[in-house]
Scaffold this active site. Structure first.
Site, PDB file in Angstrom:
ATOM      1  N   GLU A 183      11.540 -22.368  -3.093  1.00  0.00           N
ATOM      2  CA  GLU A 183      10.949 -21.041  -2.916  1.00  0.00           C
ATOM      3  C   GLU A 183      10.140 -20.613  -4.135  1.00  0.00           C
ATOM      4  O   GLU A 183      10.101 -19.443  -4.497  1.00  0.00           O
ATOM      5  CB  GLU A 183      12.030 -19.999  -2.592  1.00  0.00           C
ATOM      6  CG  GLU A 183      12.162 -19.708  -1.120  1.00  0.00           C
ATOM      7  CD  GLU A 183      12.792 -20.880  -0.357  1.00  0.00           C
ATOM      8  OE1 GLU A 183      12.203 -21.978  -0.375  1.00  0.00           O
ATOM      9  OE2 GLU A 183      13.837 -20.689   0.269  1.00  0.00           O
ATOM     10  N   GLY A 194      35.141 -29.825 -19.931  1.00  0.00           N
ATOM     11  CA  GLY A 194      35.123 -31.086 -20.660  1.00  0.00           C
ATOM     12  C   GLY A 194      34.902 -32.263 -19.729  1.00  0.00           C
ATOM     13  O   GLY A 194      34.099 -32.194 -18.793  1.00  0.00           O
ATOM     14  N   GLY A 251       3.577 -29.219  -2.727  1.00  0.00           N
ATOM     15  CA  GLY A 251       4.812 -28.514  -3.032  1.00  0.00           C
ATOM     16  C   GLY A 251       4.487 -27.115  -3.506  1.00  0.00           C
ATOM     17  O   GLY A 251       4.263 -26.207  -2.714  1.00  0.00           O
ATOM     18  N   SER A 252       4.414 -26.937  -4.839  1.00  0.00           N
ATOM     19  CA  SER A 252       4.049 -25.634  -5.392  1.00  0.00           C
ATOM     20  C   SER A 252       2.653 -25.204  -4.941  1.00  0.00           C
ATOM     21  O   SER A 252       2.401 -24.018  -4.696  1.00  0.00           O
ATOM     22  CB  SER A 252       4.107 -25.679  -6.924  1.00  0.00           C
ATOM     23  OG  SER A 252       5.430 -25.876  -7.367  1.00  0.00           O
ATOM     24  N   GLN A 296      30.955 -27.673 -19.417  1.00  0.00           N
ATOM     25  CA  GLN A 296      31.339 -27.811 -20.822  1.00  0.00           C
ATOM     26  C   GLN A 296      32.772 -27.332 -21.053  1.00  0.00           C
ATOM     27  O   GLN A 296      33.548 -27.983 -21.763  1.00  0.00           O
ATOM     28  CB  GLN A 296      30.374 -27.018 -21.701  1.00  0.00           C
ATOM     29  CG  GLN A 296      30.510 -27.287 -23.194  1.00  0.00           C
ATOM     30  CD  GLN A 296      30.009 -28.678 -23.577  1.00  0.00           C
ATOM     31  OE1 GLN A 296      29.249 -29.293 -22.822  1.00  0.00           O
ATOM     32  NE2 GLN A 296      30.445 -29.178 -24.718  1.00  0.00           N
ATOM     33  N   PHE A 333      11.880 -24.384   8.543  1.00  0.00           N
ATOM     34  CA  PHE A 333      10.582 -23.928   8.049  1.00  0.00           C
ATOM     35  C   PHE A 333       9.813 -25.127   7.510  1.00  0.00           C
ATOM     36  O   PHE A 333      10.126 -25.654   6.435  1.00  0.00           O
ATOM     37  CB  PHE A 333      10.799 -22.884   6.958  1.00  0.00           C
ATOM     38  CG  PHE A 333       9.549 -22.192   6.498  1.00  0.00           C
ATOM     39  CD1 PHE A 333       8.843 -21.352   7.339  1.00  0.00           C
ATOM     40  CD2 PHE A 333       9.090 -22.363   5.195  1.00  0.00           C
ATOM     41  CE1 PHE A 333       7.701 -20.696   6.909  1.00  0.00           C
ATOM     42  CE2 PHE A 333       7.948 -21.717   4.755  1.00  0.00           C
ATOM     43  CZ  PHE A 333       7.247 -20.880   5.612  1.00  0.00           C
ATOM     44  N   GLU A 392       4.963 -30.655   2.043  1.00  0.00           N
ATOM     45  CA  GLU A 392       4.505 -31.992   2.411  1.00  0.00           C
ATOM     46  C   GLU A 392       4.651 -32.934   1.212  1.00  0.00           C
ATOM     47  O   GLU A 392       4.877 -32.481   0.082  1.00  0.00           O
ATOM     48  CB  GLU A 392       3.040 -31.930   2.862  1.00  0.00           C
ATOM     49  CG  GLU A 392       2.824 -31.056   4.082  1.00  0.00           C
ATOM     50  CD  GLU A 392       1.382 -30.998   4.554  1.00  0.00           C
ATOM     51  OE1 GLU A 392       1.137 -30.322   5.565  1.00  0.00           O
ATOM     52  OE2 GLU A 392       0.511 -31.655   3.926  1.00  0.00           O
ATOM     53  N   PRO A 393       4.498 -34.247   1.448  1.00  0.00           N
ATOM     54  CA  PRO A 393       4.599 -35.188   0.319  1.00  0.00           C
ATOM     55  C   PRO A 393       3.648 -34.856  -0.823  1.00  0.00           C
ATOM     56  O   PRO A 393       3.983 -35.054  -1.995  1.00  0.00           O
ATOM     57  CB  PRO A 393       4.253 -36.537   0.965  1.00  0.00           C
ATOM     58  CG  PRO A 393       4.676 -36.382   2.391  1.00  0.00           C
ATOM     59  CD  PRO A 393       4.368 -34.952   2.737  1.00  0.00           C
ATOM     60  N   ILE A 448      12.347 -30.767   4.316  1.00  0.00           N
ATOM     61  CA  ILE A 448      12.547 -29.644   5.229  1.00  0.00           C
ATOM     62  C   ILE A 448      14.044 -29.487   5.544  1.00  0.00           C
ATOM     63  O   ILE A 448      14.636 -30.301   6.260  1.00  0.00           O
ATOM     64  CB  ILE A 448      11.739 -29.832   6.532  1.00  0.00           C
ATOM     65  CG1 ILE A 448      10.273 -30.165   6.196  1.00  0.00           C
ATOM     66  CG2 ILE A 448      11.851 -28.584   7.377  1.00  0.00           C
ATOM     67  CD1 ILE A 448       9.578 -29.146   5.307  1.00  0.00           C
TER      68      ILE A 448
END
Length: 377
Positions: free
Chosen positions: A356, A332, A127-128, A329, A119, A123-124, A153
């Site tokens: 997503e 450890g 995004g969002s 955690q 999909f 792109e550079p 991708i």
């Protein structure tokens, strides 16, 4: 759950235990999942799990598909991402918006593993804010010509074709592009925090010609319909992926806590460790309920199914980060070593808060929904 589906999920659990989990660390280190594993998944029908039987799919409903995703995702996040990308993002988009000719041409081949899809949206510089893509297309006689660059991708490095989202002015459209088309260049991305085995790559398109019959859906419908629908299916898969990582981490911390001794007794007997385990268990149970609820609503086409999917994805992504952190955690110093799987689970969990749709983007959507739903008295 009907007997047939329960058997399929049990079989997937056994498949993951034998064919995926023992090799997950190797996939991560070598930064690729094997072609042999992809072939075995195809032979099991997993690559077309949600496709109708007429396209050689398993025809799983939303809940059953989620349960399958969980079993694969518990064993290896990169392997699960093949289902998210190939089946949920690309396959479901073709199923929903493709012509019957496109469905018959692509879906059976995808289900058989003969054609792997990726999909190509991000792109550079986009995004969002996915609407800000700059990859461009233009019409030239009976073809389209695409120029631009995509990044991050998943499975682009091994894909046979890409579902490319491109723009022409204000119109955004989707195209099925053969990976071997002249002008297509693919550069694998290495040295990543997680999803290392998911064959991520950058793709450059230089005067790439695409036949008109490879446009998916109507011209100009690429974002509002195809991208939003694909991402909705992707989010649903990621919701179960978050649950999968949290469940795997919970099991790992429990197993470790009953065999590790400190101060002369097993660490499970120490109250602080018990508190961590109790909180993780509660969170996992809550996450499972949200995923099942979202799946059920999707099956009945409930009007709030999309929002319930966002809620489930947002919750399980944050939970996966919390539970995997706590698993480290409990382990450890050993939790910081790749000799223990919680180190990898911790890295993989972070990705789910980004892909997503980021957690922050989803929180905005959930808050707006909440005001509409609960703000009026």
């Amino acid at each position: 759950m009907i007997t047939e589906v329960a058997g399929l999920i049990d079989e997937a659990r056994a498949f993951a235990a034998m064919e995926i989990r023992p090799y997950a660390a190797t996939f991560d280190e070598e930064q690729q999942i094997s072609a042999g594993l992809i072939r075995k998944m195809a032979d099991k029908g997993y690559l077309g799990a949600s496709f109708p039987a007429m396209y050689n799919g398993l025809a799983l409903d939303a809940v059953s598909y989620g349960l399958l995703t969980e079993q694969i995702g518990k064993a290896c996040a990169s392997t699960r991402s093949l289902l998210t990308v190939h089946t949920s993002l690309v396959g479901e988009a073709i199923l929903r918006f493709g012509t019957e000719s496109q469905r018959m041409n692509w879906l059976p081949e995808m289900a058989a593993g003969n054609k792997i899809g990726a999909f190509a949206l991000t792109e550079p510089g986009a995004g969002s804010d996915a609407r800000s893509i700059v990859t461009a297309y233009r019409r030239h006689k009976d073809k389209y010509v695409i120029n631009g660059r995509k990044k991050w991708i998943s499975f682009a490095a091994i894909a046979d074709f890409f579902l490319v989202i491109a723009r022409n002015g204000t119109d955004i459209s989707a195209f099925i592009v053969d990976a071997k088309s002249p002008g297509v260049s693919v550069v694998p991305m290495k040295g990543l925090l997680a999803n290392r085995a998911a064959h991520l790559a950058e793709i450059e398109f230089c005067e790439v010609e695409v036949p008109e019959e490879n446009r998916l859906g109507k011209e100009g419908f690429g974002f509002t319909y195809i991208v939003n629908t694909a991402l909705d299916h992707g989010r649903y898969s990621i919701a179960w992926a978050g649950l999968a990582l949290a469940q795997e981490a919970l099991e790992a911390m429990n197993a470790y806590s009953i065999q590790r001794k400190q101060f002369g007794r097993k660490i499970f007997l120490h109250a602080p460790v018990q508190a961590i385990i109790a909180e993780a268990t509660t969170g996992v149970h809550a996450a499972r309920s949200l995923c099942l609820r979202a799946g059920s609503m999707r099956q009945t086409k409930h009007k709030d199914a999309l929002m319930e999917t966002i809620i489930a994805k947002c919750f399980t992504a944050k939970l996966a980060m919390k539970v995997t952190t706590d698993a480290v955690q409990v382990h450890g110093g050993n939790g910081c070593s790749k000799e223990y799987p919680v180190e990898r689970l911790f890295r993989e969990a972070k990705i789910l808060e980004i892909i997503e749709g980021t957690t922050q983007i989803h929180q905005e959507a959930i808050a707006e929904f909440s005001v509409r739903q609960y703000g009026m008295r």
